[in-house]
Design a protein around this motif. Structure first.
Motif, PDB file in Angstrom:
ATOM      1  N   THR A 254       0.834  -1.197   0.000  1.00 52.49           N
ATOM      2  CA  THR A 254       0.000   0.000   0.000  1.00 52.49           C
ATOM      3  C   THR A 254       0.873   1.253   0.000  1.00 52.49           C
ATOM      4  O   THR A 254       1.900   1.310   0.678  1.00 52.49           O
ATOM      5  N   SER A 255       0.453   2.258  -0.742  1.00 53.26           N
ATOM      6  CA  SER A 255       1.162   3.526  -0.805  1.00 53.26           C
ATOM      7  C   SER A 255       0.228   4.645  -0.360  1.00 53.26           C
ATOM      8  O   SER A 255      -0.940   4.678  -0.769  1.00 53.26           O
ATOM      9  N   VAL A 256       0.735   5.545   0.484  1.00 59.45           N
ATOM     10  CA  VAL A 256      -0.065   6.672   0.952  1.00 59.45           C
ATOM     11  C   VAL A 256       0.764   7.944   0.813  1.00 59.45           C
ATOM     12  O   VAL A 256       1.998   7.911   0.840  1.00 59.45           O
ATOM     13  N   THR A 257       0.070   9.050   0.636  1.00 53.76           N
ATOM     14  CA  THR A 257       0.723  10.362   0.555  1.00 53.76           C
ATOM     15  C   THR A 257       0.567  11.074   1.885  1.00 53.76           C
ATOM     16  O   THR A 257      -0.535  11.125   2.454  1.00 53.76           O
ATOM     17  N   VAL A 258       1.678  11.612   2.387  1.00 53.06           N
ATOM     18  CA  VAL A 258       1.684  12.321   3.664  1.00 53.06           C
ATOM     19  C   VAL A 258       1.908  13.803   3.383  1.00 53.06           C
ATOM     20  O   VAL A 258       2.970  14.205   2.897  1.00 53.06           O
ATOM     21  N   GLY A 259       0.901  14.610   3.672  1.00 53.37           N
ATOM     22  CA  GLY A 259       1.012  16.044   3.482  1.00 53.37           C
ATOM     23  C   GLY A 259       1.648  16.720   4.671  1.00 53.37           C
ATOM     24  O   GLY A 259       1.893  16.094   5.712  1.00 53.37           O
ATOM     25  N   PRO A 260       1.919  18.014   4.575  1.00 49.58           N
ATOM     26  CA  PRO A 260       2.645  18.733   5.631  1.00 49.58           C
ATOM     27  C   PRO A 260       1.889  18.819   6.955  1.00 49.58           C
ATOM     28  O   PRO A 260       2.515  18.994   7.998  1.00 49.58           O
ATOM     29  N   GLU A 261       0.574  18.691   6.940  1.00 49.15           N
ATOM     30  CA  GLU A 261      -0.203  18.830   8.169  1.00 49.15           C
ATOM     31  C   GLU A 261      -0.607  17.485   8.751  1.00 49.15           C
ATOM     32  O   GLU A 261      -1.422  17.429   9.678  1.00 49.15           O
ATOM     33  N   ARG A 262      -0.057  16.401   8.216  1.00 52.41           N
ATOM     34  CA  ARG A 262      -0.455  15.063   8.634  1.00 52.41           C
ATOM     35  C   ARG A 262       0.763  14.288   9.093  1.00 52.41           C
ATOM     36  O   ARG A 262       1.845  14.406   8.501  1.00 52.41           O
ATOM     37  N   SER A 263       0.617  13.489  10.141  1.00 51.25           N
ATOM     38  CA  SER A 263       1.741  12.673  10.597  1.00 51.25           C
ATOM     39  C   SER A 263       1.790  11.366   9.814  1.00 51.25           C
ATOM     40  O   SER A 263       0.780  10.885   9.286  1.00 51.25           O
ATOM     41  N   VAL A 264       2.985  10.780   9.744  1.00 45.37           N
ATOM     42  CA  VAL A 264       3.128   9.464   9.127  1.00 45.37           C
ATOM     43  C   VAL A 264       2.272   8.445   9.877  1.00 45.37           C
ATOM     44  O   VAL A 264       1.645   7.577   9.271  1.00 45.37           O
ATOM     45  N   LEU A 265       2.227   8.565  11.196  1.00 50.63           N
ATOM     46  CA  LEU A 265       1.417   7.650  11.999  1.00 50.63           C
ATOM     47  C   LEU A 265      -0.039   7.672  11.561  1.00 50.63           C
ATOM     48  O   LEU A 265      -0.656   6.616  11.334  1.00 50.63           O
ATOM     49  N   CYS A 313      15.458   2.986  11.361  1.00 44.60           N
ATOM     50  CA  CYS A 313      14.204   3.010  12.106  1.00 44.60           C
ATOM     51  C   CYS A 313      13.803   4.464  12.315  1.00 44.60           C
ATOM     52  O   CYS A 313      14.621   5.379  12.168  1.00 44.60           O
ATOM     53  N   MET A 314      12.534   4.659  12.666  1.00 45.37           N
ATOM     54  CA  MET A 314      12.049   6.012  12.940  1.00 45.37           C
ATOM     55  C   MET A 314      10.821   5.902  13.834  1.00 45.37           C
ATOM     56  O   MET A 314      10.208   4.841  13.955  1.00 45.37           O
ATOM     57  N   PHE A 315      10.499   7.027  14.468  1.00 44.30           N
ATOM     58  CA  PHE A 315       9.312   7.101  15.313  1.00 44.30           C
ATOM     59  C   PHE A 315       8.276   7.919  14.551  1.00 44.30           C
ATOM     60  O   PHE A 315       8.384   9.145  14.428  1.00 44.30           O
ATOM     61  N   ILE A 316       7.289   7.217  14.011  1.00 44.53           N
ATOM     62  CA  ILE A 316       6.440   7.805  12.983  1.00 44.53           C
ATOM     63  C   ILE A 316       5.380   8.752  13.535  1.00 44.53           C
ATOM     64  O   ILE A 316       4.659   9.372  12.754  1.00 44.53           O
ATOM     65  N   CYS A 317       5.317   8.906  14.842  1.00 41.83           N
ATOM     66  CA  CYS A 317       4.381   9.903  15.385  1.00 41.83           C
ATOM     67  C   CYS A 317       4.857  11.323  15.106  1.00 41.83           C
ATOM     68  O   CYS A 317       4.043  12.242  14.972  1.00 41.83           O
ATOM     69  N   VAL A 318       6.187  11.517  14.999  1.00 35.95           N
ATOM     70  CA  VAL A 318       6.724  12.869  14.801  1.00 35.95           C
ATOM     71  C   VAL A 318       7.688  12.978  13.627  1.00 35.95           C
ATOM     72  O   VAL A 318       7.824  14.049  13.037  1.00 35.95           O
ATOM     73  N   SER A 319       8.388  11.897  13.309  1.00 34.86           N
ATOM     74  CA  SER A 319       9.415  11.971  12.278  1.00 34.86           C
ATOM     75  C   SER A 319       8.791  11.895  10.890  1.00 34.86           C
ATOM     76  O   SER A 319       7.704  11.361  10.695  1.00 34.86           O
TER      77      SER A 319
END
Length: 330
Positions: A254-265, A313-319
């Motif tokens: 699955t592929s999703v687009t993350v905009g500037p106002e949205r978190s990766v999480l 690795c990354m913490f997707i709530c903020v990174s």
């Protein structure tokens, strides 16, 4: 929670999927503003093992989730102990524990996980400020069992605010040095840590000013010998990019687009990925996610410089992402 920039933490523990419904076996006052909770399974079953420095997610009946360090007896497999400081300017979690949580009630618990591991050493210099004593309690017990040399410098606003002080003095005597600020002033960090010594590691947990003082007085210590944990997330720098980027979930394609106002999480959750989160500030480590391709824009308060450079690795709530595309191990 995080280690200082000149320390090298052990590999961060992956987020545990374990969630348990535990009973509050006891609740007692440990000091001015601090209560402890003893938690156990209603049927007395064995709880997941933990190591010194571990914390659990406490999911309160109010709907709030908070992280607390385990400070009980690791040799007792049926209970967890945590201590909760009543935070006057908090967001309501500690107030709920102090005012409403009662013995016999059930709470859901996630974890345990450890982002503040105790590494082998010949000698430990422990420094605690206020409620920062909680992970240190378990570390001291482990150091004692291992036969390592250790000492503790423990400060707080007043003598009455020092949770577990009587317990520690009774068990360990003059290796525990209490330092109430209203009586003795600020902690004498420079005198206590001295110069770097082979086989010696410093562990510190407490408020930001204490961590800053420790960092200042140990700047010449070798990498990996000064290890700290903080309670409040650092203020991140501005994102590397403000343009949208693509996130690919490798396991589903699955592929999703993350905009500037949205978190990766939020984006990966909307795409159906079942991932746990808790603090959503890049502090607790719950949402740690593997990175298979791409370069993360790290905005957490956990990884050190070497781990950020590895980029695995990354913490997707903020990174976020430095480039157009990230492939995550989800």
């Amino acid at each position: 929670m995080t280690q200082s920039t000149h320390s090298t933490p052990a590999t961060l523990a992956p987020a545990s999927q374990t969630e348990l419904a535990l009973s509050v076996l006891s609740k007692q006052t440990e000091s001015d503003g601090v209560v402890s909770l003893l938690l156990g399974h209603p049927d007395g079953r064995r709880l997941p093992d933990w190591t010194p420095g571990s914390h659990i997610d406490l999911m309160l009946p109010s709907g709030l989730t908070r992280q607390y360090s385990l400070c009980g007896d690791r040799q007792d497999p049926s209970t967890y102990r945590v201590a909760v400081l009543r935070e006057r300017d908090g967001r309501g979690g500690s107030a709920y524990v102090h005012e409403h949580l009662r013995e016999g009630e059930q709470v859901r618990v996630g974890g345990p996980r450890n982002n503040f591991n105790l590494v082998p050493a010949q000698r430990y210099l422990f420094i605690a400020g206020g409620i920062g004593i909680t992970p240190i309690v378990a570390m001291i017990e482990a150091a004692e069992r291992l036969g390592a040399q250790w000492s503790l410098l423990y400060g707080g606003r007043t003598r009455d605010s020092l949770a577990f002080a009587d317990e520690l003095i009774a068990k360990y005597g003059d290796r525990v040095r209490l330092h109430p600020q209203d009586e003795l002033g600020l902690l004498p960090i420079a005198d206590y840590v001295g110069e770097p010594a082979p086989g010696t590691v410093v562990y510190c947990c407490g408020p930001a000013p204490l961590l800053s003082a420790v960092a200042e007085h140990t700047v010449n210590w070798p990498t990996g010998t000064v290890r700290t944990e903080k309670f409040v997330a650092s203020t991140p720098n501005a994102p590397v990019r403000n343009d949208p980027f693509e996130v690919v979930l490798a396991r589903s394609g699955t592929s999703v687009t993350v905009g500037p106002e949205r978190s990766v999480l939020d984006a990966v959750r909307d795409a159906g990925a079942p991932i746990l989160s808790s603090c959503e500030q890049g502090l607790c480590g719950t949402c740690e996610t593997g990175v298979l391709e791409g370069t993360p824009d790290h905005r957490d308060s956990l990884l050190d410089d070497d781990e950020r450079q590895r980029g695995d690795c990354m913490f997707i709530c903020v990174s976020r992402s430095c480039g157009d595309r990230l492939v995550l191990d989800l």
